[in-house]
Design an enzyme around this catalytic site. Structure first.
Site, PDB file in Angstrom:
ATOM      1  CG  LEU A 138      -2.715   2.332  27.145  1.00  0.00           C
ATOM      2  CD1 LEU A 138      -1.598   3.072  26.426  1.00  0.00           C
ATOM      3  CD2 LEU A 138      -2.243   0.960  27.606  1.00  0.00           C
ATOM      4  CE1 TYR A 141      -0.483  10.887  25.276  1.00  0.00           C
ATOM      5  CE2 TYR A 141       0.142   8.562  25.192  1.00  0.00           C
ATOM      6  CZ  TYR A 141       0.460   9.899  25.034  1.00  0.00           C
ATOM      7  OH  TYR A 141       1.728  10.247  24.627  1.00  0.00           O
ATOM      8  CG  HIS A 142      -3.029   3.997  21.710  1.00  0.00           C
ATOM      9  ND1 HIS A 142      -3.875   3.322  20.848  1.00  0.00           N
ATOM     10  CD2 HIS A 142      -1.775   3.740  21.264  1.00  0.00           C
ATOM     11  CE1 HIS A 142      -3.155   2.694  19.935  1.00  0.00           C
ATOM     12  NE2 HIS A 142      -1.883   2.927  20.169  1.00  0.00           N
ATOM     13  CG  HIS A 143      -8.622   5.388  20.709  1.00  0.00           C
ATOM     14  ND1 HIS A 143      -8.700   4.816  19.461  1.00  0.00           N
ATOM     15  CD2 HIS A 143      -9.129   4.471  21.574  1.00  0.00           C
ATOM     16  CE1 HIS A 143      -9.227   3.606  19.565  1.00  0.00           C
ATOM     17  NE2 HIS A 143      -9.485   3.363  20.835  1.00  0.00           N
ATOM     18  CB  VAL A 146      -3.006   6.737  17.112  1.00  0.00           C
ATOM     19  CG1 VAL A 146      -3.146   6.102  15.737  1.00  0.00           C
ATOM     20  CG2 VAL A 146      -1.995   5.971  17.934  1.00  0.00           C
TER      21      VAL A 146
END
Length: 292
Positions: A138, A141-143, A146
């Site tokens: 998470l 992947y999120h970094h 975004v």
């Protein structure tokens, strides 16, 4: 690149928009280097002691917290100002925030800063790797998603970006403030991280709502400055975040205590069996000795 910084200092956001439109793919190459470095870093740190880095983490988190607090104040200020004149729904479909004058809420500046801040925010992972903390899917992947989405969307402006940035500023203001407090060595109530994760989940719900509203407006043929491709990409991104954050919440705050109880119960059960087995063996041995 010098022209880029000259345009930023001069407040020429039209030039910056065009520059990002032509160069947003840089985020893809940077993301690739980022992934390679963090996993190489984890491999490198396996045989080395973890760094403390508490003072550095405190300064880093405090700086991002203050930046996010001010960003939330300015972006929501622009939204409230526009909503009071044109209504809330107008703020989800208008690009007016990119054309405001500096004498207003300076939304163009904070939209640019939000987009660009996703690059230094990749530095969060450095602390995780060097301190040998658990790096979950998470997080990186999120970094990455975004970062790439924000750089792409700034070069291809979307009305919904205003809400995405405002909400993200607000959540980061709280999140990085919490990180700064923890890095300073101060303890916080256990419910605080639960509230932050809950807030992140609500952020994803809000993002999904804004995308669905924009999609409805586009299919109705109403004036809404969001490309259909961008909506689908953003919607897929927010839905994936929602699932991942809910899973994180479940595993971190709900499942683990139960699992721990199960593990302890199993361990106790094994210990009891071993004691019973030892007692039986001792009893048998005493019986044999008595016979002999």
């Amino acid at each position: 690149m010098s022209m880029f910084w000259d345009a930023f200092k001069a407040g020429d956001f039209d030039y910056l928009l065009q520059w990002m439109k032509s160069n947003w793919t840089l985020s893809l190459y940077i993301s690739l280097v980022y992934v390679i470095l963090i996993f190489w870093g984890q491999s490198y740190m396996k045989t080395r002691p973890a760094f403390n880095l508490r003072p550095q983490l405190f300064v880093w988190s405090l700086a991002l917290a203050l930046f996010s607090i001010w960003g939330a104040y300015r972006t929501f200020g622009g939204i409230f100002s526009d909503a009071s004149e044109n209504g809330w729904l107008y703020t989800m479909c208008s690009l007016s925030y990119l054309n405001e004058q500096p004498s207003q809420n300076n939304s163009p500046l904070w939209a640019f800063l939000f987009m660009f801040s996703k690059l230094p925010e990749l530095g969060d992972t450095i602390f995780i790797v060097l301190r040998k903390q658990r790096l979950i899917f998470l997080h990186w992947y999120h970094h990455i998603t975004v970062f790439v989405y924000c750089w792409y969307s700034y070069g291809h402006p979307v009305a919904t970006g205003r809400w995405f940035s405002a909400i993200n500023y607000m959540v980061h203001a709280i999140m990085y403030s919490y990180y700064a407090i923890r890095a300073s060595g101060n303890k916080t109530p256990k419910f605080i991280p639960i509230c932050i994760t809950t807030l992140q989940i609500l952020q994803m719900v809000a993002g999904i709502f804004v995308n669905v509203y924009a999609l409805k407006m586009v299919y109705r043929g109403e004036s809404c400055y969001v490309g259909i491709t961008n909506i689908y990409l953003s919607l897929a991104m927010y839905c994936s975040y929602f699932v991942l954050f809910c899973n994180f919440f479940l595993n971190t705050y709900l499942r683990r205590p139960k699992d721990k109880v199960k593990v302890e119960a199993a361990a106790n059960k094994d210990a009891i069996k071993q004691e019973e087995s030892s007692a039986t063996s001792s009893s048998t041995l005493r019986h044999r000795n008595a016979v002999h």
